[in-house]
Write a protein that holds these residues in place. Structure first.
Motif, mmCIF file in Angstrom:
data_model
loop_
_atom_site.group_PDB
_atom_site.id
_atom_site.type_symbol
_atom_site.label_atom_id
_atom_site.label_comp_id
_atom_site.label_asym_id
_atom_site.label_seq_id
_atom_site.Cartn_x
_atom_site.Cartn_y
_atom_site.Cartn_z
ATOM 1 N N ALA A 3 39.055 -55.906 -7.106
ATOM 2 C CA ALA A 3 39.703 -56.501 -8.278
ATOM 3 C C ALA A 3 39.855 -55.468 -9.387
ATOM 4 O O ALA A 3 40.881 -55.422 -10.071
ATOM 5 C CB ALA A 3 38.901 -57.700 -8.770
ATOM 6 N N LYS A 4 38.853 -54.626 -9.545
ATOM 7 C CA LYS A 4 38.917 -53.587 -10.571
ATOM 8 C C LYS A 4 40.022 -52.581 -10.243
ATOM 9 O O LYS A 4 40.768 -52.147 -11.124
ATOM 10 C CB LYS A 4 37.574 -52.893 -10.703
ATOM 11 C CG LYS A 4 37.497 -51.992 -11.904
ATOM 12 C CD LYS A 4 36.059 -51.634 -12.220
ATOM 13 C CE LYS A 4 36.013 -50.941 -13.549
ATOM 14 N NZ LYS A 4 35.102 -51.549 -14.478
ATOM 15 N N ALA A 5 40.162 -52.223 -8.977
ATOM 16 C CA ALA A 5 41.221 -51.308 -8.551
ATOM 17 C C ALA A 5 42.599 -51.927 -8.808
ATOM 18 O O ALA A 5 43.526 -51.232 -9.239
ATOM 19 C CB ALA A 5 41.063 -50.957 -7.076
ATOM 20 N N GLU A 6 42.742 -53.231 -8.553
ATOM 21 C CA GLU A 6 44.002 -53.912 -8.819
ATOM 22 C C GLU A 6 44.322 -53.923 -10.310
ATOM 23 O O GLU A 6 45.474 -53.755 -10.702
ATOM 24 C CB GLU A 6 43.967 -55.344 -8.283
ATOM 25 C CG GLU A 6 44.096 -55.440 -6.785
ATOM 26 C CD GLU A 6 44.082 -56.879 -6.289
ATOM 27 O OE1 GLU A 6 43.926 -57.814 -7.104
ATOM 28 O OE2 GLU A 6 44.220 -57.070 -5.075
ATOM 29 N N LEU A 10 47.570 -52.216 -12.020
ATOM 30 C CA LEU A 10 48.465 -52.980 -12.883
ATOM 31 C C LEU A 10 48.693 -52.255 -14.203
ATOM 32 O O LEU A 10 49.830 -52.132 -14.675
ATOM 33 C CB LEU A 10 47.909 -54.382 -13.113
ATOM 34 C CG LEU A 10 48.772 -55.358 -13.893
ATOM 35 C CD1 LEU A 10 50.143 -55.537 -13.242
ATOM 36 C CD2 LEU A 10 48.068 -56.701 -13.999
ATOM 37 N N LYS A 11 47.635 -51.745 -14.790
ATOM 38 C CA LYS A 11 47.749 -50.996 -16.062
ATOM 39 C C LYS A 11 48.590 -49.729 -15.856
ATOM 40 O O LYS A 11 49.415 -49.386 -16.704
ATOM 41 C CB LYS A 11 46.372 -50.624 -16.611
ATOM 42 C CG LYS A 11 45.501 -51.792 -16.979
ATOM 43 C CD LYS A 11 46.046 -52.566 -18.151
ATOM 44 C CE LYS A 11 45.091 -53.685 -18.525
ATOM 45 N NZ LYS A 11 45.709 -54.695 -19.363
ATOM 46 N N LEU A 105 53.067 -59.561 -14.025
ATOM 47 C CA LEU A 105 53.531 -58.662 -15.059
ATOM 48 C C LEU A 105 54.801 -59.258 -15.635
ATOM 49 O O LEU A 105 55.683 -59.688 -14.884
ATOM 50 C CB LEU A 105 53.820 -57.287 -14.461
ATOM 51 C CG LEU A 105 54.250 -56.189 -15.406
ATOM 52 C CD1 LEU A 105 53.767 -54.848 -14.873
ATOM 53 C CD2 LEU A 105 55.736 -56.160 -15.596
ATOM 54 N N GLU A 106 54.882 -59.322 -16.931
ATOM 55 C CA GLU A 106 56.063 -59.848 -17.587
ATOM 56 C C GLU A 106 56.763 -58.737 -18.350
ATOM 57 O O GLU A 106 56.129 -57.958 -19.059
ATOM 58 C CB GLU A 106 55.668 -60.961 -18.555
ATOM 59 C CG GLU A 106 56.838 -61.555 -19.299
ATOM 60 C CD GLU A 106 56.408 -62.610 -20.291
ATOM 61 O OE1 GLU A 106 57.220 -63.509 -20.569
ATOM 62 O OE2 GLU A 106 55.286 -62.538 -20.819
ATOM 63 N N ASN A 117 53.681 -57.241 -20.439
ATOM 64 C CA ASN A 117 52.456 -57.999 -20.593
ATOM 65 C C ASN A 117 51.920 -58.329 -19.199
ATOM 66 O O ASN A 117 52.679 -58.712 -18.324
ATOM 67 C CB ASN A 117 52.758 -59.295 -21.367
ATOM 68 C CG ASN A 117 51.530 -60.092 -21.668
ATOM 69 O OD1 ASN A 117 50.459 -59.552 -21.880
ATOM 70 N ND2 ASN A 117 51.687 -61.399 -21.703
ATOM 71 N N ASP A 118 50.621 -58.164 -19.009
ATOM 72 C CA ASP A 118 50.037 -58.562 -17.742
ATOM 73 C C ASP A 118 49.182 -59.795 -17.961
ATOM 74 O O ASP A 118 48.652 -60.003 -19.040
ATOM 75 C CB ASP A 118 49.212 -57.423 -17.105
ATOM 76 C CG ASP A 118 48.038 -57.013 -17.963
ATOM 77 O OD1 ASP A 118 48.226 -56.821 -19.183
ATOM 78 O OD2 ASP A 118 46.923 -56.867 -17.431
#
Length: 123
Positions: A3-6, A10-11, A105-106, A117-118
């Motif tokens: 989850a941290k990698a995802e 995303l960032k 992601l928007e 925005n995530d």
């Protein structure tokens, strides 16, 4: 750990999209603020402040925006990519993309500026 990698992916995706949009805005400035430019066969327009905008039939073209803003050498980390539109401003719609399970992601425009925005949404 996964989850941290995802979250990091995303960032990084948001940073990459913003850098691409900034680069296109700089190109707009350097080319004396044209009404539109063609990039990779796509007619690219700009907001009043020079942020990239791709529309088809007066609607945001979410697919082409993603394609133009995502660097070619970095494949997007999404499992599926959904193109939905919702009114976020009076002038432009927004695009919402599913990046991974529950992570979205928007891409939207606010005050003639592109924004990203995530968020997390579990169905």
């Amino acid at each position: 750990m996964n989850a941290k990698a995802e979250d990091v992916a995303l960032k990084l995706t948001i940073n990459s999209l913003y850098e691409s949009a900034s680069s296109l805005r700089q190109s707009w400035e350097l080319n004396n603020r044209p009404d539109h430019m063609e990039i990779d066969g796509v007619d690219l327009h700009f907001t009043k402040l020079g942020w990239p905008l791709i529309e088809q039939n007066n609607n945001l073209d979410c697919y082409q925006l993603w394609r133009i803003l995502t660097p070619v050498n970095i494949p997007p980390p999404h499992i599926s990519l959904l193109y939905t539109k919702e009114a976020k401003s009076v002038t432009y719609e927004s695009c919402v993309y599913q990046i991974s399970t529950g992570k979205w992601l928007e891409l939207f425009y606010e005050n003639e500026t592109i924004k990203f925005n995530d968020f997390v949404a579990i169905k």
